[in-house]
Design a protein around this motif. Structure first.
Motif, PDB file in Angstrom:
ATOM      1  N   ARG A 188      67.228  65.696  67.724  1.00 44.87           N
ATOM      2  CA  ARG A 188      66.538  66.988  67.829  1.00 44.87           C
ATOM      3  C   ARG A 188      67.156  68.036  66.909  1.00 44.87           C
ATOM      4  O   ARG A 188      66.439  68.897  66.377  1.00 44.87           O
ATOM      5  CB  ARG A 188      66.591  67.481  69.281  1.00 44.87           C
ATOM      6  CG  ARG A 188      65.673  66.722  70.226  1.00 44.87           C
ATOM      7  CD  ARG A 188      65.855  67.206  71.653  1.00 44.87           C
ATOM      8  NE  ARG A 188      64.950  66.511  72.563  1.00 44.87           N
ATOM      9  CZ  ARG A 188      64.966  66.659  73.889  1.00 44.87           C
ATOM     10  NH1 ARG A 188      65.852  67.491  74.447  1.00 44.87           N
ATOM     11  NH2 ARG A 188      64.124  66.004  74.645  1.00 44.87           N
ATOM     12  N   SER A 189      68.460  67.961  66.721  1.00 43.03           N
ATOM     13  CA  SER A 189      69.134  68.944  65.868  1.00 43.03           C
ATOM     14  C   SER A 189      69.331  68.431  64.440  1.00 43.03           C
ATOM     15  O   SER A 189      69.995  69.087  63.628  1.00 43.03           O
ATOM     16  CB  SER A 189      70.490  69.319  66.473  1.00 43.03           C
ATOM     17  OG  SER A 189      71.320  68.167  66.597  1.00 43.03           O
ATOM     18  N   ASP A 191      71.138  66.066  63.351  1.00 40.15           N
ATOM     19  CA  ASP A 191      72.559  65.847  63.102  1.00 40.15           C
ATOM     20  C   ASP A 191      72.817  64.361  62.841  1.00 40.15           C
ATOM     21  O   ASP A 191      73.361  63.646  63.672  1.00 40.15           O
ATOM     22  CB  ASP A 191      73.374  66.338  64.310  1.00 40.15           C
ATOM     23  CG  ASP A 191      74.875  66.135  64.118  1.00 40.15           C
ATOM     24  OD1 ASP A 191      75.310  65.993  62.957  1.00 40.15           O
ATOM     25  OD2 ASP A 191      75.601  66.106  65.142  1.00 40.15           O
ATOM     26  N   ASP A 219      61.899  72.138  59.631  1.00 37.76           N
ATOM     27  CA  ASP A 219      62.960  73.003  60.157  1.00 37.76           C
ATOM     28  C   ASP A 219      62.781  73.322  61.634  1.00 37.76           C
ATOM     29  O   ASP A 219      63.478  74.187  62.164  1.00 37.76           O
ATOM     30  CB  ASP A 219      63.016  74.306  59.348  1.00 37.76           C
ATOM     31  CG  ASP A 219      63.377  74.060  57.888  1.00 37.76           C
ATOM     32  OD1 ASP A 219      64.251  73.206  57.637  1.00 37.76           O
ATOM     33  OD2 ASP A 219      62.764  74.691  57.010  1.00 37.76           O
ATOM     34  N   PRO A 221      63.467  72.247  65.257  1.00 38.03           N
ATOM     35  CA  PRO A 221      64.276  71.275  66.018  1.00 38.03           C
ATOM     36  C   PRO A 221      63.401  70.421  66.931  1.00 38.03           C
ATOM     37  O   PRO A 221      62.514  70.923  67.626  1.00 38.03           O
ATOM     38  CB  PRO A 221      65.219  72.168  66.836  1.00 38.03           C
ATOM     39  CG  PRO A 221      65.324  73.432  66.039  1.00 38.03           C
ATOM     40  CD  PRO A 221      63.968  73.622  65.425  1.00 38.03           C
ATOM     41  N   THR A 226      61.578  63.857  61.033  1.00 38.88           N
ATOM     42  CA  THR A 226      63.016  63.584  61.044  1.00 38.88           C
ATOM     43  C   THR A 226      63.570  63.467  59.630  1.00 38.88           C
ATOM     44  O   THR A 226      64.745  63.748  59.385  1.00 38.88           O
ATOM     45  CB  THR A 226      63.316  62.296  61.823  1.00 38.88           C
ATOM     46  OG1 THR A 226      62.456  61.245  61.349  1.00 38.88           O
ATOM     47  CG2 THR A 226      63.086  62.488  63.313  1.00 38.88           C
TER      48      THR A 226
END
Length: 302
Positions: A188-189, A191, A219, A221, A226
């Protein structure tokens, strides 16, 4: 024994009602992945043929389209209405879209592996990367590394198979398996360096394409973009799909989008199986199935 005795019958039903892209997905929000030549190099070194042989008994086929298995998948060179759409975006899309039919590289033997690795190294050097002492460094001098993030053992073994191929390219590679909650939070972030992702596609694509590939979603989240795609040509073709006035226009726009996504190498396509597998006791049977019906279970069975 029941299969040998024909008391249990095995049957496969073609999947004609949907398409799928499944791929190793680099995060374009990472600076090192912004150059399409590095992403293309990753595809060149992926030895799908050997993976298919060793892990899957040779039963899978390589995905060659974001709409694999449907009439929406592009093939050959663009023509007609599709070509007109692409011509209007010529300065924003890779030139290969007009000159070369997209195909994935073929590995599976030492000669092909060497040739594809050689081409991969040529591409990254052209992009300003340096290959020294079996290590690849970016134009900024930093060593190229990637962590493939997964959340289950099935994905882990696929990622582990890809790892040596990337390391031959000089990319320091690790595979990290985390629990589903941590995986979801990192997804979701955004990362992550690289994940395995998949997108299902209907026969009537529409505004979900903005969520998959649109710049605005890159942009947000938790969005399905992805990959982090921000491409005005992709946005324009998505609009052509959403506002298509007839089926022919929808198919042409989807073919065009497919080509642009493929030739930007936003992922390393993996594999699919174009059938649903069933095993049934011999006392059951079914009617002739409609083209888009898959198994028709239970409606057309008795």
């Amino acid at each position: 024994p029941a299969v040998v005795d024909k008391r249990v019958l095995k049957e496969e039903f073609p999947v004609n009602d949907s398409g799928r892209m499944q791929a190793f997905v680099p995060n374009l929000r990472r600076e090192q992945f912004k150059d399409a030549r590095l992403r293309r190099a990753f595809n060149l070194v992926f030895d799908f043929e050997e993976m298919n042989k060793q892990l899957f008994f040779g039963q899978y086929k390589r995905i060659n389209s974001y709409f694999e298995g449907t009439e929406l998948a592009s093939s050959g060179l663009p023509q007609g209405e599709e070509l007109q759409l692409l011509e209007s975006l010529r300065d924003k899309i890779p030139p290969e879209v007009f000159t070369t039919a997209y195909t994935n590289p073929v590995n599976g033997n030492p000669e092909n592996n060497r040739n594809n690795l050689r081409e991969a190294l040529r591409l990254v050097k052209e992009a300003g990367f340096t290959f020294k002492d079996q290590k690849l460094s970016g134009p900024d001098g930093k060593q190229v590394s990637t962590e493939i993030l997964v959340d289950d053992p099935a994905s882990e073994r696929i990622a582990l198979f890809f790892k040596p191929s990337l390391e031959r390219l000089g990319v320091t590679t690790s595979v990290r398996m985390v629990d589903p909650t941590q995986y979801e939070n990192r997804l979701r972030s955004f990362d992550f360096d690289m994940i395995i992702d998949q997108w299902g596609e209907s026969l009537s694509p529409g505004n979900e394409q903005r969520e998959f590939w649109g710049s605005q979603a890159a942009d947000i989240p938790g969005s399905r973009n992805t990959t982090g795609i921000e491409n005005p040509a992709v946005d324009a073709l998505i609009d052509k799909i959403i506002f298509a006035k007839n089926r022919d226009g929808l198919v042409a726009a989807t073919h065009a989008l497919d080509r642009v996504l493929l030739w930007n190498f936003y992922g390393v396509p993996q594999f699919t199986y174009p059938f649903s597998r069933y095993a049934r006791w011999d006392r059951f049977s079914h009617a002739d199935l409609p083209k888009y019906g898959r198994s028709g279970l239970p409606t057309l069975w008795w």
